[in-house]
Design a protein around this motif. Structure first.
Motif, PDB file in Angstrom:
ATOM      1  N   LYS A  38       0.747  -1.294   0.011  1.00 25.94           N
ATOM      2  CA  LYS A  38       0.089   0.217  -0.026  1.00 25.94           C
ATOM      3  C   LYS A  38       1.036   1.164  -0.175  1.00 25.94           C
ATOM      4  CE  LYS A  38      -4.212  -0.787   2.240  1.00 25.94           C
ATOM      5  NZ  LYS A  38      -5.022  -0.512   0.975  1.00 25.94           N
ATOM      6  N   ILE A  39       1.833   1.186   0.785  1.00 28.35           N
ATOM      7  CA  ILE A  39       2.722   2.356   1.082  1.00 28.35           C
ATOM      8  C   ILE A  39       3.292   2.948  -0.571  1.00 28.35           C
ATOM      9  CG2 ILE A  39       4.846   3.390   2.001  1.00 28.35           C
ATOM     10  CD1 ILE A  39       4.148   1.821   4.627  1.00 28.35           C
ATOM     11  N   VAL A  40       4.020   1.604  -0.931  1.00 31.55           N
ATOM     12  CA  VAL A  40       4.560   1.902  -2.404  1.00 31.55           C
ATOM     13  C   VAL A  40       3.700   2.141  -3.488  1.00 31.55           C
ATOM     14  CG1 VAL A  40       5.862   0.573  -4.214  1.00 31.55           C
ATOM     15  CG2 VAL A  40       6.575   0.005  -1.613  1.00 31.55           C
ATOM     16  N   LYS A  41       2.502   1.708  -3.388  1.00 32.26           N
ATOM     17  CA  LYS A  41       1.651   2.004  -4.557  1.00 32.26           C
ATOM     18  C   LYS A  41       0.828   3.319  -4.314  1.00 32.26           C
ATOM     19  CE  LYS A  41      -1.110  -1.333  -6.000  1.00 32.26           C
ATOM     20  NZ  LYS A  41      -2.120  -2.668  -5.975  1.00 32.26           N
ATOM     21  N   SER A  42       0.716   3.695  -3.050  1.00 28.19           N
ATOM     22  CA  SER A  42      -0.013   4.913  -2.799  1.00 28.19           C
ATOM     23  C   SER A  42       0.827   6.172  -2.947  1.00 28.19           C
ATOM     24  CB  SER A  42      -0.465   5.027  -1.264  1.00 28.19           C
ATOM     25  OG  SER A  42       0.556   5.202  -0.537  1.00 28.19           O
ATOM     26  N   GLN A  43       1.947   6.325  -3.183  1.00 28.16           N
ATOM     27  CA  GLN A  43       2.745   7.287  -3.155  1.00 28.16           C
ATOM     28  C   GLN A  43       3.296   7.559  -4.893  1.00 28.16           C
ATOM     29  OE1 GLN A  43       3.065   9.441  -0.415  1.00 28.16           O
ATOM     30  NE2 GLN A  43       1.529   7.876   0.297  1.00 28.16           N
ATOM     31  N   LYS A  44       3.122   8.415  -5.368  1.00 29.08           N
ATOM     32  CA  LYS A  44       3.695   8.770  -6.749  1.00 29.08           C
ATOM     33  C   LYS A  44       5.361   8.956  -6.373  1.00 29.08           C
ATOM     34  CE  LYS A  44       0.211  10.210  -9.618  1.00 29.08           C
ATOM     35  NZ  LYS A  44      -0.699  11.283  -9.872  1.00 29.08           N
ATOM     36  N   ALA A  45       6.141   8.677  -7.338  1.00 28.68           N
ATOM     37  CA  ALA A  45       7.474   8.791  -6.984  1.00 28.68           C
ATOM     38  C   ALA A  45       8.122   9.962  -6.710  1.00 28.68           C
ATOM     39  CB  ALA A  45       8.503   8.100  -8.260  1.00 28.68           C
ATOM     40  N   GLU A  46       7.492  11.240  -7.328  1.00 29.65           N
ATOM     41  CA  GLU A  46       7.939  12.656  -7.094  1.00 29.65           C
ATOM     42  C   GLU A  46       7.401  12.957  -5.556  1.00 29.65           C
ATOM     43  OE1 GLU A  46       6.101  11.658  -9.687  1.00 29.65           O
ATOM     44  OE2 GLU A  46       4.271  13.084  -9.967  1.00 29.65           O
ATOM     45  N   ALA A  47       6.659  12.216  -5.130  1.00 30.95           N
ATOM     46  CA  ALA A  47       6.242  12.716  -3.484  1.00 30.95           C
ATOM     47  C   ALA A  47       6.971  11.859  -2.499  1.00 30.95           C
ATOM     48  CB  ALA A  47       4.739  12.620  -3.428  1.00 30.95           C
ATOM     49  N   LEU A  48       7.382  10.747  -3.012  1.00 31.02           N
ATOM     50  CA  LEU A  48       7.994   9.787  -2.377  1.00 31.02           C
ATOM     51  C   LEU A  48       9.408  10.077  -1.346  1.00 31.02           C
ATOM     52  CD1 LEU A  48       7.514   6.491  -0.996  1.00 31.02           C
ATOM     53  CD2 LEU A  48       9.236   6.014  -3.006  1.00 31.02           C
ATOM     54  N   ASN A  49       9.334  10.455   0.016  1.00 33.02           N
ATOM     55  CA  ASN A  49      10.551  10.777   0.545  1.00 33.02           C
ATOM     56  C   ASN A  49      11.199   9.610   1.089  1.00 33.02           C
ATOM     57  OD1 ASN A  49       9.092  10.467   3.080  1.00 33.02           O
ATOM     58  ND2 ASN A  49       8.365  12.655   2.804  1.00 33.02           N
ATOM     59  N   ALA A  50      12.408   9.835   1.836  1.00 31.14           N
ATOM     60  CA  ALA A  50      13.352   9.124   2.566  1.00 31.14           C
ATOM     61  C   ALA A  50      12.534   8.325   3.692  1.00 31.14           C
ATOM     62  CB  ALA A  50      14.709   9.229   2.838  1.00 31.14           C
ATOM     63  N   THR A  51      11.923   9.109   4.266  1.00 29.27           N
ATOM     64  CA  THR A  51      11.080   8.658   5.436  1.00 29.27           C
ATOM     65  C   THR A  51       9.939   7.556   5.118  1.00 29.27           C
ATOM     66  OG1 THR A  51      11.329  10.689   6.533  1.00 29.27           O
ATOM     67  CG2 THR A  51       9.547   9.516   7.467  1.00 29.27           C
ATOM     68  N   ILE A  52       9.231   7.877   4.033  1.00 38.71           N
ATOM     69  CA  ILE A  52       8.148   6.952   3.685  1.00 38.71           C
ATOM     70  C   ILE A  52       8.685   5.450   3.037  1.00 38.71           C
ATOM     71  CG2 ILE A  52       6.226   6.653   2.057  1.00 38.71           C
ATOM     72  CD1 ILE A  52       5.604   9.561   2.393  1.00 38.71           C
ATOM     73  N   LEU A  53       9.970   6.018   2.352  1.00 38.45           N
ATOM     74  CA  LEU A  53      10.588   4.713   1.822  1.00 38.45           C
ATOM     75  C   LEU A  53      11.259   3.710   2.935  1.00 38.45           C
ATOM     76  CD1 LEU A  53      11.595   3.316  -0.745  1.00 38.45           C
ATOM     77  CD2 LEU A  53      13.554   4.630  -0.898  1.00 38.45           C
ATOM     78  N   THR A  54      11.729   4.360   4.000  1.00 42.07           N
ATOM     79  CA  THR A  54      12.277   3.544   5.030  1.00 42.07           C
ATOM     80  C   THR A  54      11.027   2.720   5.680  1.00 42.07           C
ATOM     81  OG1 THR A  54      13.765   5.286   5.631  1.00 42.07           O
ATOM     82  CG2 THR A  54      13.304   3.988   7.343  1.00 42.07           C
ATOM     83  N   HIS A  55       9.812   3.489   5.818  1.00 44.71           N
ATOM     84  CA  HIS A  55       8.545   2.890   6.110  1.00 44.71           C
ATOM     85  C   HIS A  55       8.228   1.770   5.585  1.00 44.71           C
ATOM     86  CE1 HIS A  55       4.185   3.344   8.078  1.00 44.71           C
ATOM     87  NE2 HIS A  55       4.697   2.303   8.452  1.00 44.71           N
ATOM     88  N   ALA A  56       8.239   1.782   4.247  1.00 52.45           N
ATOM     89  CA  ALA A  56       7.945   0.798   3.156  1.00 52.45           C
ATOM     90  C   ALA A  56       8.916  -0.643   3.560  1.00 52.45           C
ATOM     91  CB  ALA A  56       7.701   1.048   2.074  1.00 52.45           C
ATOM     92  N   VAL A  57       9.989  -0.081   3.462  1.00 51.04           N
ATOM     93  CA  VAL A  57      11.125  -1.145   3.779  1.00 51.04           C
ATOM     94  C   VAL A  57      10.970  -2.149   5.150  1.00 51.04           C
ATOM     95  CG1 VAL A  57      13.467  -1.575   3.855  1.00 51.04           C
ATOM     96  CG2 VAL A  57      12.615  -0.160   1.971  1.00 51.04           C
ATOM     97  N   GLU A  58      10.926  -1.326   6.182  1.00 53.42           N
ATOM     98  CA  GLU A  58      10.471  -2.047   7.302  1.00 53.42           C
ATOM     99  C   GLU A  58       9.446  -2.592   7.612  1.00 53.42           C
ATOM    100  OE1 GLU A  58      13.450   1.180   9.839  1.00 53.42           O
ATOM    101  OE2 GLU A  58      11.424   1.177  10.109  1.00 53.42           O
ATOM    102  N   GLU A  59       8.200  -2.352   6.972  1.00 53.88           N
ATOM    103  CA  GLU A  59       6.951  -2.723   6.754  1.00 53.88           C
ATOM    104  C   GLU A  59       7.214  -4.436   6.037  1.00 53.88           C
ATOM    105  OE1 GLU A  59       5.297  -2.503   9.069  1.00 53.88           O
ATOM    106  OE2 GLU A  59       4.840  -0.260   8.898  1.00 53.88           O
ATOM    107  N   GLY A  60       8.170  -4.273   4.869  1.00 51.91           N
ATOM    108  CA  GLY A  60       8.369  -5.481   4.069  1.00 51.91           C
ATOM    109  C   GLY A  60       9.321  -6.232   4.788  1.00 51.91           C
TER     110      GLY A  60
END
Ligand SMILES: [Fe+2]
Ligand SMILES: [Fe+2]
Length: 209
Positions: A38-60
């Motif tokens: 959900k995190i990966v799909k819900s964010q457009k790449a241009e709005a995806l920051n390091a905090t959100i990417l870290t969150h997604a990776v940790e959930e994975g």
């Protein structure tokens, strides 16, 4: 019985049976995976920051950690998210998808990007609060075991996600105090529906004549 006592009783039944226990772990692995997706799909790449990417990776990573525990207890059959190796998997996904849709509907008057941002923040906030309650009760039920120890790192990261999203909401949503009780109510109803499904699945059916 309040929801915490209901969940404690259900967990008590689940951890006594290896198959049920593995299905429970695999279901939470599945929810972590859905969260990651959900995190990966819900964010457009241009709005995806390091905090959100870290969150997604940790959930994975949480999905993988819980999956490995499910396989440790239940064996290789738990390698996938097939319905028969989950415990109320469909209802668990319904909880998450409905929460996402209901939160999104709350923010529909905003533009696409702001709606996506607020939905992400509120869904994360609600899910992290619930995850800490559920994982906390589950860990207490397993106190002193190897699995309880392995949950420590995961719980620490969930606390980090909750703190991060709380501070972001406090800074960036002036309407947070007014919105909070409304979305908390939405989530509580969906969670109760999920608990009801678990109850039904774990209650031995009366024998047919
Ligand atoms: Fe997680
Ligand atoms: Fe999290």
């Amino acid at each position: 019985m309040n929801t915490q006592a209901r969940l404690e009783a259900l967990i008590g039944t689940i951890v006594k049976d290896a198959q049920l226990h593995a299905r429970w772990l695999n279901t939470f692995s599945f929810l972590e995976y859905v969260g990651f997706r959900k995190i990966v799909k819900s964010q457009k790449a241009e709005a995806l920051n390091a905090t959100i990417l870290t969150h997604a990776v940790e959930e994975g990573r949480h999905a993988l950690r819980l999956k490995k525990l499910a396989m440790q207890i239940g064996g290789p059959a738990f390698e996938t998210y097939a319905a028969d190796v989950l415990l109320c998997g469909e209802e668990a996904e319904d909880y998450f998808q409905s929460l996402d849709h209901q939160c999104e509907a709350q923010f529909s008057e905003y533009g696409e990007q702001e709606c996506a941002r607020l939905t992400y923040l509120y869904v994360t906030w609600l899910v992290e609060r619930r995850a800490l309650e559920v994982y906390g009760l589950y860990k207490s039920a397993l106190a002193g075991t190897e699995i309880a120890q392995k949950l420590d790192g995961l719980l620490t990261e969930e606390i980090g996600h909750l703190r991060q999203v709380e501070s972001e909401l406090a800074i960036s949503d002036p309407q947070h105090a007014a919105r909070a009780p409304l979305v908390i109510g939405l989530e509580a109803r969906l969670y109760e529906t999920f608990l009801g499904a678990l109850d039904t699945a774990l209650t031995p059916q009366a024998a047919h004549p």
